[in-house]
Scaffold this motif. Structure first.
Motif, PDB file in Angstrom:
ATOM      1  N   GLY A 183      44.251  46.556  26.336  1.00  0.00           N
ATOM      2  CA  GLY A 183      44.866  47.139  25.171  1.00  0.00           C
ATOM      3  C   GLY A 183      46.224  47.730  25.424  1.00  0.00           C
ATOM      4  O   GLY A 183      46.823  48.315  24.536  1.00  0.00           O
ATOM      5  N   GLY A 184      46.771  47.623  26.637  1.00  0.00           N
ATOM      6  CA  GLY A 184      48.044  48.235  26.964  1.00  0.00           C
ATOM      7  C   GLY A 184      49.196  47.350  26.554  1.00  0.00           C
ATOM      8  O   GLY A 184      49.059  46.277  25.976  1.00  0.00           O
ATOM      9  N   SER A 185      50.410  47.827  26.851  1.00  0.00           N
ATOM     10  CA  SER A 185      51.608  47.069  26.533  1.00  0.00           C
ATOM     11  C   SER A 185      51.724  45.860  27.432  1.00  0.00           C
ATOM     12  O   SER A 185      51.073  45.759  28.467  1.00  0.00           O
ATOM     13  N   ARG A 186      52.609  44.932  27.018  1.00  0.00           N
ATOM     14  CA  ARG A 186      52.818  43.739  27.833  1.00  0.00           C
ATOM     15  C   ARG A 186      53.379  44.119  29.195  1.00  0.00           C
ATOM     16  O   ARG A 186      52.991  43.569  30.222  1.00  0.00           O
ATOM     17  N   GLU A 187      54.315  45.103  29.211  1.00  0.00           N
ATOM     18  CA  GLU A 187      54.893  45.522  30.483  1.00  0.00           C
ATOM     19  C   GLU A 187      53.825  46.135  31.386  1.00  0.00           C
ATOM     20  O   GLU A 187      53.787  45.891  32.587  1.00  0.00           O
ATOM     21  N   GLY A 188      52.952  46.961  30.776  1.00  0.00           N
ATOM     22  CA  GLY A 188      51.904  47.588  31.568  1.00  0.00           C
ATOM     23  C   GLY A 188      50.939  46.573  32.133  1.00  0.00           C
ATOM     24  O   GLY A 188      50.527  46.656  33.288  1.00  0.00           O
ATOM     25  N   ASN A 189      50.562  45.579  31.312  1.00  0.00           N
ATOM     26  CA  ASN A 189      49.633  44.562  31.787  1.00  0.00           C
ATOM     27  C   ASN A 189      50.271  43.710  32.879  1.00  0.00           C
ATOM     28  O   ASN A 189      49.608  43.301  33.832  1.00  0.00           O
ATOM     29  N   ALA A 190      51.571  43.432  32.747  1.00  0.00           N
ATOM     30  CA  ALA A 190      52.269  42.670  33.783  1.00  0.00           C
ATOM     31  C   ALA A 190      52.276  43.441  35.094  1.00  0.00           C
ATOM     32  O   ALA A 190      52.082  42.867  36.172  1.00  0.00           O
ATOM     33  N   GLY A 191      52.484  44.757  35.005  1.00  0.00           N
ATOM     34  CA  GLY A 191      52.456  45.575  36.215  1.00  0.00           C
ATOM     35  C   GLY A 191      51.076  45.601  36.842  1.00  0.00           C
ATOM     36  O   GLY A 191      50.938  45.555  38.072  1.00  0.00           O
ATOM     37  N   TYR A 192      50.049  45.658  35.995  1.00  0.00           N
ATOM     38  CA  TYR A 192      48.683  45.667  36.506  1.00  0.00           C
ATOM     39  C   TYR A 192      48.351  44.337  37.171  1.00  0.00           C
ATOM     40  O   TYR A 192      47.699  44.301  38.221  1.00  0.00           O
ATOM     41  N   CYS A 193      48.813  43.233  36.582  1.00  0.00           N
ATOM     42  CA  CYS A 193      48.586  41.916  37.186  1.00  0.00           C
ATOM     43  C   CYS A 193      49.308  41.804  38.527  1.00  0.00           C
ATOM     44  O   CYS A 193      48.785  41.216  39.481  1.00  0.00           O
ATOM     45  N   SER A 194      50.513  42.365  38.606  1.00  0.00           N
ATOM     46  CA  SER A 194      51.233  42.355  39.881  1.00  0.00           C
ATOM     47  C   SER A 194      50.457  43.129  40.942  1.00  0.00           C
ATOM     48  O   SER A 194      50.363  42.705  42.100  1.00  0.00           O
ATOM     49  N   ALA A 195      49.880  44.272  40.532  1.00  0.00           N
ATOM     50  CA  ALA A 195      49.086  45.066  41.469  1.00  0.00           C
ATOM     51  C   ALA A 195      47.850  44.299  41.925  1.00  0.00           C
ATOM     52  O   ALA A 195      47.474  44.342  43.105  1.00  0.00           O
ATOM     53  N   LEU A 196      47.215  43.573  41.004  1.00  0.00           N
ATOM     54  CA  LEU A 196      46.035  42.782  41.364  1.00  0.00           C
ATOM     55  C   LEU A 196      46.394  41.656  42.331  1.00  0.00           C
ATOM     56  O   LEU A 196      45.654  41.374  43.277  1.00  0.00           O
ATOM     57  N   ARG A 197      47.532  41.004  42.092  1.00  0.00           N
ATOM     58  CA  ARG A 197      47.944  39.932  43.007  1.00  0.00           C
ATOM     59  C   ARG A 197      48.250  40.488  44.397  1.00  0.00           C
ATOM     60  O   ARG A 197      47.933  39.858  45.414  1.00  0.00           O
ATOM     61  N   SER A 198      48.860  41.673  44.445  1.00  0.00           N
ATOM     62  CA  SER A 198      49.101  42.307  45.747  1.00  0.00           C
ATOM     63  C   SER A 198      47.787  42.656  46.434  1.00  0.00           C
ATOM     64  O   SER A 198      47.631  42.484  47.648  1.00  0.00           O
ATOM     65  N   TYR A 199      46.844  43.150  45.643  1.00  0.00           N
ATOM     66  CA  TYR A 199      45.515  43.483  46.159  1.00  0.00           C
ATOM     67  C   TYR A 199      44.851  42.232  46.738  1.00  0.00           C
ATOM     68  O   TYR A 199      44.288  42.247  47.844  1.00  0.00           O
ATOM     69  N   ALA A 200      44.936  41.119  45.989  1.00  0.00           N
ATOM     70  CA  ALA A 200      44.346  39.864  46.456  1.00  0.00           C
ATOM     71  C   ALA A 200      45.021  39.375  47.734  1.00  0.00           C
ATOM     72  O   ALA A 200      44.359  38.891  48.666  1.00  0.00           O
ATOM     73  N   MET A 201      46.340  39.514  47.804  1.00  0.00           N
ATOM     74  CA  MET A 201      47.072  39.091  48.998  1.00  0.00           C
ATOM     75  C   MET A 201      46.650  39.917  50.209  1.00  0.00           C
ATOM     76  O   MET A 201      46.476  39.395  51.319  1.00  0.00           O
ATOM     77  N   CYS A 202      46.466  41.217  49.995  1.00  0.00           N
ATOM     78  CA  CYS A 202      46.039  42.096  51.087  1.00  0.00           C
ATOM     79  C   CYS A 202      44.655  41.695  51.593  1.00  0.00           C
ATOM     80  O   CYS A 202      44.413  41.647  52.802  1.00  0.00           O
ATOM     81  N   THR A 203      43.739  41.374  50.680  1.00  0.00           N
ATOM     82  CA  THR A 203      42.395  40.976  51.111  1.00  0.00           C
ATOM     83  C   THR A 203      42.419  39.645  51.848  1.00  0.00           C
ATOM     84  O   THR A 203      41.636  39.434  52.777  1.00  0.00           O
ATOM     85  N   ARG A 204      43.311  38.744  51.457  1.00  0.00           N
ATOM     86  CA  ARG A 204      43.401  37.464  52.175  1.00  0.00           C
ATOM     87  C   ARG A 204      43.853  37.677  53.613  1.00  0.00           C
ATOM     88  O   ARG A 204      43.394  36.991  54.529  1.00  0.00           O
ATOM     89  N   ARG A 205      44.763  38.634  53.813  1.00  0.00           N
ATOM     90  CA  ARG A 205      45.202  38.927  55.176  1.00  0.00           C
ATOM     91  C   ARG A 205      44.072  39.521  56.011  1.00  0.00           C
ATOM     92  O   ARG A 205      44.066  39.420  57.231  1.00  0.00           O
ATOM     93  N   MET A 206      43.112  40.157  55.333  1.00  0.00           N
ATOM     94  CA  MET A 206      42.000  40.797  56.030  1.00  0.00           C
ATOM     95  C   MET A 206      40.802  39.868  56.222  1.00  0.00           C
ATOM     96  O   MET A 206      39.800  40.274  56.804  1.00  0.00           O
ATOM     97  N   ALA A 207      40.890  38.638  55.726  1.00  0.00           N
ATOM     98  CA  ALA A 207      39.712  37.768  55.661  1.00  0.00           C
ATOM     99  C   ALA A 207      39.027  37.607  57.010  1.00  0.00           C
ATOM    100  O   ALA A 207      37.798  37.705  57.122  1.00  0.00           O
ATOM    101  N   ARG A 208      39.793  37.379  58.044  1.00  0.00           N
ATOM    102  CA  ARG A 208      39.183  37.131  59.355  1.00  0.00           C
ATOM    103  C   ARG A 208      38.539  38.388  59.922  1.00  0.00           C
ATOM    104  O   ARG A 208      37.400  38.356  60.406  1.00  0.00           O
ATOM    105  N   ALA A 209      39.265  39.505  59.857  1.00  0.00           N
ATOM    106  CA  ALA A 209      38.745  40.748  60.435  1.00  0.00           C
ATOM    107  C   ALA A 209      37.570  41.299  59.642  1.00  0.00           C
ATOM    108  O   ALA A 209      36.721  42.000  60.192  1.00  0.00           O
ATOM    109  N   CYS A 210      37.514  40.998  58.337  1.00  0.00           N
ATOM    110  CA  CYS A 210      36.497  41.598  57.462  1.00  0.00           C
ATOM    111  C   CYS A 210      35.326  40.665  57.179  1.00  0.00           C
ATOM    112  O   CYS A 210      34.539  40.925  56.265  1.00  0.00           O
ATOM    113  N   ARG A 211      35.217  39.588  57.924  1.00  0.00           N
ATOM    114  CA  ARG A 211      34.104  38.665  57.705  1.00  0.00           C
ATOM    115  C   ARG A 211      32.775  39.401  57.868  1.00  0.00           C
ATOM    116  O   ARG A 211      32.523  40.048  58.874  1.00  0.00           O
TER     117      ARG A 211
END
Length: 424
Positions: A62-90
């Motif tokens: 329900g937020g603004s387009r700018e807010g949702n875009a920022g949230y999506c950017s944060a989620l993509r960063s979160y996903a990228m961080c977890t991919r870097r951890m994939a081997r250590a966090c198996r």
């Protein structure tokens, strides 16, 4: 209808919060098991970014387009961080829960899989001033107290006392990073000892002080077996004068065998010494400095200890002890106990390390490494009660996390049932 929707909303929030609490407690309890998995770093970065966004991004679309875009950017960063951890966090349940949660949130908010990512939080940096290159003074002015210090010691076969006061004996050979943070990189090289059985020793220690704003240019110190210089590799004994002082300095009480390096701009002291036929390193550093590293810098013996596959029992088993005694010139086990007890009366990790080195090498001089490491610890740890560490094992071999895991699971179930019941 509005009341039902509101209740449903709070029910979802409560369920999510209870799951998050359960995962965090589970992870904190079992941190030693998955020491190299740093998924909590990814979690904290994501939380920090979304807090900066306020309520605009995560409110169910329900937020603004700018807010949702920022949230999506944060989620993509979160996903990228977890991919870097994939081997250590198996095999880490918290990690796999986070990955699944990210997928659900990406779908819920209609976020593209590709696109810009949120910028990582910059490390806090004090403004350059007269005391900016004296860490302790700057910290005292900002916080009104002295910093909290951590100690790491690496010595002998090698044995590692980590910044977290864990003690391990490593079978590592070759070059391994001891410290790798934003300010400092320390690498040690170990090799098999001649005449010893299964024994290794540190033969080279390299310390790189990274370029830091207006305090220092990059500087390198290197020590080798039988050559512990009281100078940096360029022959200097101090860094260039900046802000009216020399941030780096080297001096020696035992030229050729010991060197002490002080890095005032990061409040850190490092002592390199040769004991017998091996090198050793002792470090005293503020916690904020020792912990200033990124998820990619996840191989540090002073932080996480040895990789699980490279860890040895502190003491050889009776069968291995007898084989060591029969296959080399090492003294019998009883004589080793007497020798180490005379040097190290407290039955702590240093006493255990002394026994291990003596039985593994058969060289009486190898016991001096533990003695020197203990002396360094006494000089670097302000609380005398924390100098000696005792080896404490879990006698029945059961996991200490299990009761807490079960309790958290029951708590989460009750919370979910409570909120569901209120909404019926």
């Amino acid at each position: 209808m509005g009341t039902l929707a509101l209740c449903s909303h709070y029910s979802q929030l409560s369920w999510k919060r209870s799951v998050i609490v359960a995962m965090l407690l589970f992870h904190l309890c079992c941190l030693q098991v998955w020491a190299s998995c740093r998924i909590l770093r990814c979690n904290s970065d994501f939380v920090a970014v979304t807090l900066d966004l306020g309520g605009s991004g995560g409110g169910g679309g329900g937020g603004s387009r700018e807010g949702n875009a920022g949230y999506c950017s944060a989620l993509r960063s979160y996903a990228m961080c977890t991919r870097r951890m994939a081997r250590a966090c198996r095999g880490d349940l918290v990690y796999h829960s986070a990955v699944q949660g990210i997928e659900d949130l990406l779908i819920q908010h209609s976020c593209p899989r590709t696109g810009p990512t949120a910028q990582p939080r910059p490390l806090p940096q004090a403004p350059i001033s007269g005391d900016a290159c004296i860490y302790e003074k700057g910290y005292l002015q900002r916080e009104g107290r002295t910093p909290d210090y951590l100690h790491c010691g690496v010595f002998g076969d090698p044995h590692v006392r980590t910044f977290r006061d864990e003690f391990q004996t490593c079978a590592v050979q070759g070059a391994w990073p001891l410290i790798d943070n934003e300010y400092l990189y320390v690498q040690a090289t170990s090799a098999p000892m001649r005449g010893g059985v299964y024994a290794t020793a540190l033969i080279t220690i390299t310390i790189i002080f990274k370029n830091w704003r207006q305090c220092i240019e990059q500087q390198i110190y290197q020590a080798e077996l039988d050559n512990v210089p009281a100078a940096f590799v360029d022959g200097s004994v101090t860094s260039e004068e900046r802000q009216g002082q020399h941030s780096l300095s080297v001096h020696s009480d035992l030229p050729g065998l010991q060197a002490e390096i002080r890095a005032a701009h990061i409040g850190t002291t490092l002592v390199v010494r040769q004991s017998g036929r091996s090198l050793g390193l002792s470090v005293r550093s503020p916690s904020a400095i020792a912990e200033a590293f990124t998820p990619e810098q996840d191989l540090q013996l002073c932080v996480y200890g040895c990789p699980p596959s490279q860890r040895l029992e502190t003491l050889p088993s009776p069968s291995s002890s007898s084989s060591l005694s029969s296959s080399s010139s090492s003294q019998p086990s009883a004589a080793a106990h007497v020798h180490c007890a005379a040097l190290l009366p407290a039955r702590d990790i240093y006493y255990q390390a002394c026994l291990f080195d003596l039985l593994a090498t058969g060289d009486l001089n190898s016991s001096t490494a533990a003695v020197a490491a203990l002396e360094d610890a006494r000089g670097m740890i302000s609380d005398p009660n924390k100098v000696h560490l005792l080896l404490v094992g879990n006698a029945d071999g059961s996991s200490p996390c299990l009761p807490l895991i079960l309790a958290v699971a029951v708590l989460s179930e009750h919370l979910l049932a409570l909120w569901t019941g209120q909404c019926l």
